[in-house]
Scaffold this active site. Structure first.
Site, mmCIF file in Angstrom:
data_model
loop_
_atom_site.group_PDB
_atom_site.id
_atom_site.type_symbol
_atom_site.label_atom_id
_atom_site.label_comp_id
_atom_site.label_asym_id
_atom_site.label_seq_id
_atom_site.Cartn_x
_atom_site.Cartn_y
_atom_site.Cartn_z
ATOM 1 N N ASP A 120 0.978 -1.337 0.012
ATOM 2 C CA ASP A 120 0.048 -0.015 0.106
ATOM 3 C C ASP A 120 0.782 1.317 0.024
ATOM 4 O O ASP A 120 2.025 1.291 0.425
ATOM 5 C CB ASP A 120 -0.865 0.053 1.243
ATOM 6 C CG ASP A 120 -2.088 -0.717 1.119
ATOM 7 O OD1 ASP A 120 -1.993 -1.646 0.140
ATOM 8 O OD2 ASP A 120 -3.098 -0.840 1.995
ATOM 9 N N ASP A 121 0.180 2.297 -0.479
ATOM 10 C CA ASP A 121 0.526 3.731 -0.228
ATOM 11 C C ASP A 121 1.574 4.267 -1.249
ATOM 12 O O ASP A 121 1.960 5.579 -1.388
ATOM 13 C CB ASP A 121 1.385 3.822 1.155
ATOM 14 C CG ASP A 121 0.391 3.684 2.156
ATOM 15 O OD1 ASP A 121 -0.811 3.498 2.014
ATOM 16 O OD2 ASP A 121 1.048 3.774 3.341
ATOM 17 N N HIS A 171 -6.023 3.356 -3.733
ATOM 18 C CA HIS A 171 -5.945 3.334 -2.303
ATOM 19 C C HIS A 171 -6.224 4.771 -1.994
ATOM 20 O O HIS A 171 -5.828 5.377 -0.842
ATOM 21 C CB HIS A 171 -4.630 3.158 -1.685
ATOM 22 C CG HIS A 171 -4.334 2.796 -0.360
ATOM 23 N ND1 HIS A 171 -5.301 1.959 0.321
ATOM 24 C CD2 HIS A 171 -3.292 3.306 0.575
ATOM 25 C CE1 HIS A 171 -4.881 2.011 1.526
ATOM 26 N NE2 HIS A 171 -3.676 2.421 1.599
ATOM 27 N N HIS A 175 -4.975 9.690 1.114
ATOM 28 C CA HIS A 175 -4.937 8.599 2.300
ATOM 29 C C HIS A 175 -5.515 9.139 3.507
ATOM 30 O O HIS A 175 -5.312 9.038 4.623
ATOM 31 C CB HIS A 175 -3.309 8.149 2.436
ATOM 32 C CG HIS A 175 -3.174 6.860 3.281
ATOM 33 N ND1 HIS A 175 -3.635 6.943 4.515
ATOM 34 C CD2 HIS A 175 -2.940 5.515 2.994
ATOM 35 C CE1 HIS A 175 -3.496 5.509 5.041
ATOM 36 N NE2 HIS A 175 -2.908 4.897 4.062
ATOM 37 N N HIS A 265 3.603 -2.127 3.124
ATOM 38 C CA HIS A 265 3.626 -1.270 2.576
ATOM 39 C C HIS A 265 5.049 -0.678 1.892
ATOM 40 O O HIS A 265 6.078 -1.195 2.272
ATOM 41 C CB HIS A 265 3.409 0.067 3.636
ATOM 42 C CG HIS A 265 2.263 0.033 4.225
ATOM 43 N ND1 HIS A 265 1.956 -0.934 5.430
ATOM 44 C CD2 HIS A 265 1.122 0.606 4.146
ATOM 45 C CE1 HIS A 265 0.805 -0.938 5.841
ATOM 46 N NE2 HIS A 265 0.023 -0.137 5.352
#
Length: 297
Positions: A120-121, A171, A175, A265
């Site tokens: 993620d991210d 995503h 965030h 991540h």
């Protein structure tokens, strides 16, 4: 993180497969867990995550003709909101939309020793290339749930991820805690990200993941309107807390099992431990005869 080169012909094929293969397999995932309102925050960010346990319902339920069916993922009632045409951030090419889920998918059906690795991210030029390099070394595909603001400044890196055959998911743009946003804010966060991914890759994403693992009814509705299925995870490495490379490795290996989806991540902080941990646990998983894959029919 980083990578070797894949021949252009393979890279072209991988890009199409990475974008198209995921949604075709929504029926191969098993749903479980949180209700339709917000789940406990999880993932990289200011709020501490809550790991979804390694357990889950058995997969592989069969319907008429032996086709896989979803378990515990009954769609919510269609609402007037869902039936309203979207005037902004709508998919630019016609395609069938998935049903509105009441829970995210948490695992694959237990069909053999199959696992999914997710990151993620990103994309982040400091860490994503290292992840990609390790995945390429072992000829493994993963899922990357990217943030739109990261894509906007790292478009070549997103292309590299797709060219290597990885599945690109949404995503959000920045965030945020989705459950604190009005529907218009959720639509902007998800829609703007799908839009920039499509600009770069030619196709919009077919999967999305809520930041912090916090979902609600509006996020499921808007995600479905954008043609995406929600995916959570089974094993949370908690790598965003920087617990040490060895701890991350242990969490993945201890949580390994048929159908497991692993959360890690590749951005959002110092992810050098995540990069190093992948180099250790990936060959161990392969030695243990796990097949690392991405959702595909």
């Amino acid at each position: 993180m980083q990578k070797d080169q894949t021949p252009p012909s393979r890279r072209s094929v991988f890009r199409v497969v990475a974008c198209l293969g995921a949604a075709a397999t929504a029926g191969l995932l098993v749903a479980e867990g949180a209700g339709p309102e917000a789940a406990a925050p999880s993932g990289a960010g200011s709020a501490p995550p809550t790991a979804a346990g390694p357990g889950g319902p058995p997969g592989g339920a069969l319907g008429p003709g032996g086709a896989p069916q979803l378990v515990r993922a009954a769609p919510m009632q269609a609402s007037a909101y869902r039936l309203r045409p979207m005037t902004e951030y709508a998919p630019t090419r016609p395609r069938s939309l998935p049903p509105v889920r009441s829970h995210p998918f948490l695992r694959l059906p237990e069909a053999g020793r199959t696992m999914v690795l997710t990151f993620d991210d990103g994309p982040d030029p400091r860490y994503t290339p290292g992840i990609l390099r390790t995945l390429r070394r072992y000829d493994v595909r993963a899922m990357f749930f990217v943030c739109g603001e990261m894509v906007a400044t790292n478009r070549d890196l997103l292309r590299e991820m797709a060219d290597d055959g990885h599945v690109i998911g949404n995503h959000s743009w920045s965030h945020p805690l989705i459950t604190k946003l009005p529907p218009s804010g959720i639509r902007a966060e998800l829609g703007r990200t799908s839009e920039v991914i499509e600009e770069v890759l030619g196709l919009p994403p077919l999967w999305y993941r809520a930041p912090f693992g916090a979902w609600n009814r509006h996020s499921f509705e808007i995600g479905a309107e954008l043609g995406m299925e929600p995916l959570a995870w089974t094993v949370d490495t908690l790598d965003w807390t920087e617990p040490g490379t060895g701890t991350i490795v242990s969490r993945v290996l201890d949580g390994a099992g048929p159908g497991v989806v692993v959360l890690s991540h590749d951005a959002g902080g110092d992810r050098s431990q995540s990069v190093a941990a992948l180099r250790h646990y990936l060959p161990r998983l392969l030695e243990d005869e796990y097949r690392i894959t991405v959702p595909r029919r």
